[in-house]
Design a protein around this motif. Structure first.
Motif, PDB file in Angstrom:
ATOM      1  N   VAL A 177      42.918  37.790  43.823  1.00  0.00           N
ATOM      2  CA  VAL A 177      41.736  38.647  43.161  1.00  0.00           C
ATOM      3  C   VAL A 177      40.844  37.595  42.695  1.00  0.00           C
ATOM      4  O   VAL A 177      41.073  36.684  42.094  1.00  0.00           O
ATOM      5  CB  VAL A 177      42.517  39.260  42.045  1.00  0.00           C
ATOM      6  N   ASP A 178      39.454  37.843  42.996  1.00  0.00           N
ATOM      7  CA  ASP A 178      38.272  37.072  42.499  1.00  0.00           C
ATOM      8  C   ASP A 178      37.035  37.922  42.532  1.00  0.00           C
ATOM      9  O   ASP A 178      36.782  38.951  43.268  1.00  0.00           O
ATOM     10  CB  ASP A 178      38.084  35.834  43.516  1.00  0.00           C
ATOM     11  N   PHE A 179      36.477  37.745  41.339  1.00  0.00           N
ATOM     12  CA  PHE A 179      34.996  38.334  41.299  1.00  0.00           C
ATOM     13  C   PHE A 179      33.972  37.505  41.802  1.00  0.00           C
ATOM     14  O   PHE A 179      34.052  36.348  41.651  1.00  0.00           O
ATOM     15  CB  PHE A 179      34.778  38.280  39.580  1.00  0.00           C
TER      16      PHE A 179
ATOM     17  N   ARG B 194      29.458  37.606  42.423  1.00  0.00           N
ATOM     18  CA  ARG B 194      28.034  38.397  42.142  1.00  0.00           C
ATOM     19  C   ARG B 194      27.260  37.564  43.075  1.00  0.00           C
ATOM     20  O   ARG B 194      26.836  36.542  42.530  1.00  0.00           O
ATOM     21  CB  ARG B 194      27.797  38.534  40.548  1.00  0.00           C
TER      22      ARG B 194
ATOM     23  N   LYS C 139      21.560  38.204  41.986  1.00  0.00           N
ATOM     24  CA  LYS C 139      21.596  38.936  40.594  1.00  0.00           C
ATOM     25  C   LYS C 139      22.107  40.279  40.799  1.00  0.00           C
ATOM     26  O   LYS C 139      21.902  41.111  39.988  1.00  0.00           O
ATOM     27  CB  LYS C 139      20.236  38.648  40.039  1.00  0.00           C
ATOM     28  N   GLY C 140      22.732  40.532  41.961  1.00  0.00           N
ATOM     29  CA  GLY C 140      22.901  41.875  42.165  1.00  0.00           C
ATOM     30  C   GLY C 140      24.086  42.259  41.610  1.00  0.00           C
ATOM     31  O   GLY C 140      24.719  41.787  40.679  1.00  0.00           O
ATOM     32  N   GLN C 141      24.880  43.422  42.236  1.00  0.00           N
ATOM     33  CA  GLN C 141      25.857  44.221  41.715  1.00  0.00           C
ATOM     34  C   GLN C 141      27.080  43.166  41.982  1.00  0.00           C
ATOM     35  O   GLN C 141      27.067  42.421  42.844  1.00  0.00           O
ATOM     36  CB  GLN C 141      26.273  45.548  42.112  1.00  0.00           C
ATOM     37  N   GLY C 142      28.108  43.479  41.041  1.00  0.00           N
ATOM     38  CA  GLY C 142      29.319  42.510  41.380  1.00  0.00           C
ATOM     39  C   GLY C 142      30.263  43.152  42.183  1.00  0.00           C
ATOM     40  O   GLY C 142      30.430  44.305  42.516  1.00  0.00           O
TER      41      GLY C 142
ATOM     42  N   GLU D   1      17.205  42.672  34.804  1.00  0.00           N
ATOM     43  CA  GLU D   1      18.078  42.930  36.199  1.00  0.00           C
ATOM     44  C   GLU D   1      19.277  44.014  35.889  1.00  0.00           C
ATOM     45  O   GLU D   1      20.086  43.732  34.967  1.00  0.00           O
ATOM     46  CB  GLU D   1      18.839  41.717  36.808  1.00  0.00           C
TER      47      GLU D   1
ATOM     48  N   PHE E 241      22.033  44.744  37.030  1.00  0.00           N
ATOM     49  CA  PHE E 241      23.451  44.475  37.336  1.00  0.00           C
ATOM     50  C   PHE E 241      23.835  43.292  36.156  1.00  0.00           C
ATOM     51  O   PHE E 241      25.023  42.958  36.141  1.00  0.00           O
ATOM     52  CB  PHE E 241      23.723  44.211  38.608  1.00  0.00           C
ATOM     53  N   LEU E 242      22.980  42.867  35.445  1.00  0.00           N
ATOM     54  CA  LEU E 242      23.299  41.722  34.645  1.00  0.00           C
ATOM     55  C   LEU E 242      23.614  42.419  33.384  1.00  0.00           C
ATOM     56  O   LEU E 242      22.873  42.790  32.710  1.00  0.00           O
ATOM     57  CB  LEU E 242      22.470  40.770  34.593  1.00  0.00           C
TER      58      LEU E 242
ATOM     59  N   SER F 105      19.120  34.189  31.405  1.00  0.00           N
ATOM     60  CA  SER F 105      18.274  33.166  31.912  1.00  0.00           C
ATOM     61  C   SER F 105      17.199  32.676  31.258  1.00  0.00           C
ATOM     62  O   SER F 105      16.564  33.606  30.599  1.00  0.00           O
ATOM     63  CB  SER F 105      18.081  33.649  33.290  1.00  0.00           C
TER      64      SER F 105
ATOM     65  N   ARG G 210      26.608  36.005  30.937  1.00  0.00           N
ATOM     66  CA  ARG G 210      26.597  37.247  31.886  1.00  0.00           C
ATOM     67  C   ARG G 210      27.880  37.852  31.421  1.00  0.00           C
ATOM     68  O   ARG G 210      28.969  37.365  32.124  1.00  0.00           O
ATOM     69  CB  ARG G 210      26.443  36.896  33.217  1.00  0.00           C
ATOM     70  N   LYS G 211      27.929  38.741  30.848  1.00  0.00           N
ATOM     71  CA  LYS G 211      28.946  39.390  30.114  1.00  0.00           C
ATOM     72  C   LYS G 211      29.834  40.295  31.487  1.00  0.00           C
ATOM     73  O   LYS G 211      29.241  40.951  32.148  1.00  0.00           O
ATOM     74  CB  LYS G 211      28.544  40.654  29.362  1.00  0.00           C
ATOM     75  N   GLY G 212      31.070  39.964  31.540  1.00  0.00           N
ATOM     76  CA  GLY G 212      31.883  40.558  32.481  1.00  0.00           C
ATOM     77  C   GLY G 212      32.182  39.783  33.698  1.00  0.00           C
ATOM     78  O   GLY G 212      32.809  40.061  34.645  1.00  0.00           O
ATOM     79  N   ASP G 213      31.334  38.658  33.736  1.00  0.00           N
ATOM     80  CA  ASP G 213      31.364  37.800  35.082  1.00  0.00           C
ATOM     81  C   ASP G 213      32.742  36.819  34.868  1.00  0.00           C
ATOM     82  O   ASP G 213      32.347  35.660  34.395  1.00  0.00           O
ATOM     83  CB  ASP G 213      30.155  37.163  35.255  1.00  0.00           C
ATOM     84  N   ARG G 214      33.801  37.192  35.248  1.00  0.00           N
ATOM     85  CA  ARG G 214      34.933  36.355  35.217  1.00  0.00           C
ATOM     86  C   ARG G 214      35.645  36.100  36.538  1.00  0.00           C
ATOM     87  O   ARG G 214      35.849  37.184  37.120  1.00  0.00           O
ATOM     88  CB  ARG G 214      35.982  37.046  33.983  1.00  0.00           C
ATOM     89  N   GLY G 215      35.790  34.912  36.983  1.00  0.00           N
ATOM     90  CA  GLY G 215      36.352  34.792  38.259  1.00  0.00           C
ATOM     91  C   GLY G 215      36.711  33.424  38.431  1.00  0.00           C
ATOM     92  O   GLY G 215      36.334  32.540  37.664  1.00  0.00           O
TER      93      GLY G 215
ATOM     94  N   HIS H 290      33.154  32.271  38.344  1.00  0.00           N
ATOM     95  CA  HIS H 290      32.072  32.674  37.356  1.00  0.00           C
ATOM     96  C   HIS H 290      32.929  32.582  36.003  1.00  0.00           C
ATOM     97  O   HIS H 290      33.960  32.798  35.719  1.00  0.00           O
ATOM     98  CB  HIS H 290      32.215  34.268  37.835  1.00  0.00           C
TER      99      HIS H 290
END
Lengths: 191, 399
Positions: free
Chosen positions: A25-27, A29, A32-35, B128, B130-131, B144, B168-173, B176
């Motif tokens: 599983v990997d996130f 983005r 700067k678009g949707q994830g 943006e 989605f950010l 940014s 960037r809140k929620g960006d975890r991977g 990321h």
């Protein structure tokens, strides 16, 4: 329903009516678009792995998979019958469904059978099983080297390489994850 | 007593740890005894055992011989903890990471860029849709530094850079992190070609620090979005609204999508699954001429009938990983205001907080910002690529 932020390895989900287990599983983005969430999914029956990319926030159905402790009863023409120890309910699985496990199961062995929509899809047994050698060349006494191997056949019909000192009629322990000889052992009680 | 020791003596009142023969340590302080400096054991309970199972850093310790000569020795901490050991295992990796940071700074300073810093907690975070980010009091953690840096540009700073944290809140991977290290640089009177030259020179400057230097000196391959869709999917992109060809391509390849997925979502599903993994395999790759629907803060290109409407934006890919995003910047105040409003509208439909428009930034544009180009580069990912480490978890010291 399970949303993408709860995705994790080993999660069991249903896609297009089939049960899959998440193996990766990997996130991601892009720009700067949707994830998006990239996943690798293993089909729980065929074992094939597919890649699927989900939009962040999307939800999928959990796969209703239940595990039951069962005992192997007998084999008949490639059909393997197991019985639930508590309810005495019986199920039959074929060699395709069992995969490598057919090499190690003997009458009375305990197995964990997984069911998807009440159909058996998988069979797990202990990491090690003890089996009797029914066929191999005579052992060479005193040769305790473990790096030279000879072929042998165990009671289930499975062929495995064993060290030279092992004899017909003796019992060995096999690692069911690799299919390899592990060590010589005593005949287990009651077998 | 040698002078250098004398000058140091005052500071030697700190405890020094010295190797005492076997695999054990004593702790003591160095004091002056007549003409000699001697070590006094002040712990009274030594020696202590060292757990050989835990790797630990070596520190420099001072010892003093009978003639009062100072000697530097190495030793290990008395009780290395798992946490110290965990960090220590990454010592070489982290050192190389910080050397890369330093080389990036040197590169821009030598090129005549000015290093700037701008607020991390800002009144107007990026718009943006989605950010997402966190609020801190009446401010937000920046996603940014670009709006502040453009305000500096409008005030006459023509070549500026900044390297620092963004959120960037929620960006975890694996690639990321919610807090990450961003490098941004801007040039006035410049276009994307000049940024490409900068990028090429930067990668060359960093090549000696890379596991595979040749990759970074091989020059940058440039292809347009239309070209890669043609090459990898045999799909001709001619507009950014008509969804049917994209839906068909997804269906052919067994990728599920919703009937209400918009053009850009379908675009990304195709791009992420079939194109991105191939980009930058043998050398750095620039994907250029983005669809106008993904222009963000980039200027749109003149529309050519029958062709995909595009914008002046490129992204850098190294071995299938996106690393940097560059714009030929929108410098027109009215155009920028329209885009901000549209972003806020989109935010509303997504049930996200809307932000006040950054009037100071808009005023800076209105004052007449010359044609400018700017780029944002994820430094942590660049370090991964240089050192050939797979995930941020393996690289970064703290989670």
């Amino acid at each position: 329903m399970i949303k993408t932020d709860q995705f994790r390895k080993k999660l069991k989900v249903e896609l297009d009516g089939d049960p899959y287990m998440m193996v990766d599983v990997d996130f991601v983005r892009p720009g700067k678009g949707q994830g998006f969430v990239r996943t690798k999914l293993k089909h729980m029956i065929t074992g094939s792995v597919v890649e699927r990319t989900f939009k962040s926030g999307e939800a999928v159905k959990p796969a209703e998979v239940r595990d039951e402790e069962m005992q192997f009863l007998y084999e008949n023409g490639g059909e393997y019958t197991f019985m639930d120890n508590k309810t005495y309910e019986q199920v039959t699985m074929n060699t395709d469904q069992l995969g490598d496990t057919v090499n190690y199961i003997y009458e009375g062995i305990n197995a964990t059978i997984s069911f998807f929509n009440d159909l058996p899809i998988g069979c797990e047994i202990a990491n090690f099983v003890e089996l009797e050698i029914v066929e191999c060349e005579p052992g060479i006494k005193g040769n305790t080297a473990t790096n030279t191997m000879k072929p042998a056949v165990v009671s289930t019909g499975y062929r495995v390489n064993v060290p030279l000192f092992v004899n017909q009629g003796e019992w060995i322990r096999i690692d069911t994850r690799t299919g390899d000889y592990s060590e010589r052992c005593k005949r287990p009680e009651g077998r | 007593m040698p002078r250098h020791i004398d000058s140091f003596k005052g500071r030697i009142s700190i405890a020094a740890f010295l190797v005492s023969g076997g695999p054990c340590l004593i702790a003591g302080s160095v004091v002056q005894d007549g003409p000699d400096l001697v070590l006094r054991d002040v712990s009274g309970s030594l020696p202590l055992p060292i757990d050989p199972g835990i790797p630990a850093p070596c520190w420099c310790a001072l010892s003093v011989d009978a003639e009062g000569r100072m000697e530097v020795r190495y030793h290990q901490p008395i009780r290395p903890s798992e946490e110290v050991a965990r960090l220590h295992r990454r010592f070489d990796l982290l050192k190389r990471r910080h050397e890369i940071h330093q080389t990036i700074r040197d590169f821009f300073l030598k090129k005549g860029f000015l290093e700037t810093d701008t607020p991390v907690a800002v009144a107007n975070p990026g718009m943006e849709p989605f950010l997402d980010t966190w609020s801190v009091g009446d401010r937000w953690l920046r996603t940014s530094p670009e709006l502040h840096m453009k305000r500096l540009m409008a005030a006459g700073f023509d070549k500026i850079f900044q390297m620092g944290p963004c959120f960037r809140k929620g960006d975890r991977g694996t690639l990321h992190r919610e807090e990450f290290h961003m490098l941004e640089w801007y040039r006035v009177f410049a276009d994307l070609n000049m940024l490409t030259e900068d990028l090429e020179a930067l990668l060359t400057a960093l090549a000696p620090l890379a596991e595979t230097p040749a990759y970074f000196t091989a020059g940058i391959e440039r292809r347009t979005v239309v070209e890669v869709f043609r090459e990898y999917l045999n799909l001709e992109l001619t507009d950014h609204q008509y969804r049917e060809p994209l839906q068909k391509a997804l269906k052919q390849r067994g990728i599920p999508h919703a009937t209400d997925d918009d053009w850009d979502t379908l675009y990304f599903l195709l791009f992420l699954n079939f194109i991105e993994p191939h980009l930058g395999k043998d050398r750095p790759f620039l994907l250029t001429d983005y669809p106008a629907s993904q222009s963000a803060l980039a200027k749109k290109a003149p529309i050519v009938p029958g062709k995909l409407p595009t914008c002046y934006r490129f992204e850098l890919y190294l071995r299938g990983t996106e690393l940097a995003n560059a714009f030929y910047e929108v410098t027109d105040e009215a155009e920028q205001r329209t885009r901000f409003r549209a972003d806020n509208e989109t935010r509303k439909t997504l049930n996200k907080p809307t932000y006040p428009l950054d009037e100071q930034f808009l005023a800076a544009l209105a004052s007449g910002l010359p044609p400018s180009a700017g780029i944002a580069l994820g430094v942590d990912r660049l370090v991964l690529a240089l050192l050939e480490v797979e995930t941020l978890d393996e690289l970064l010291p703290f989670s």
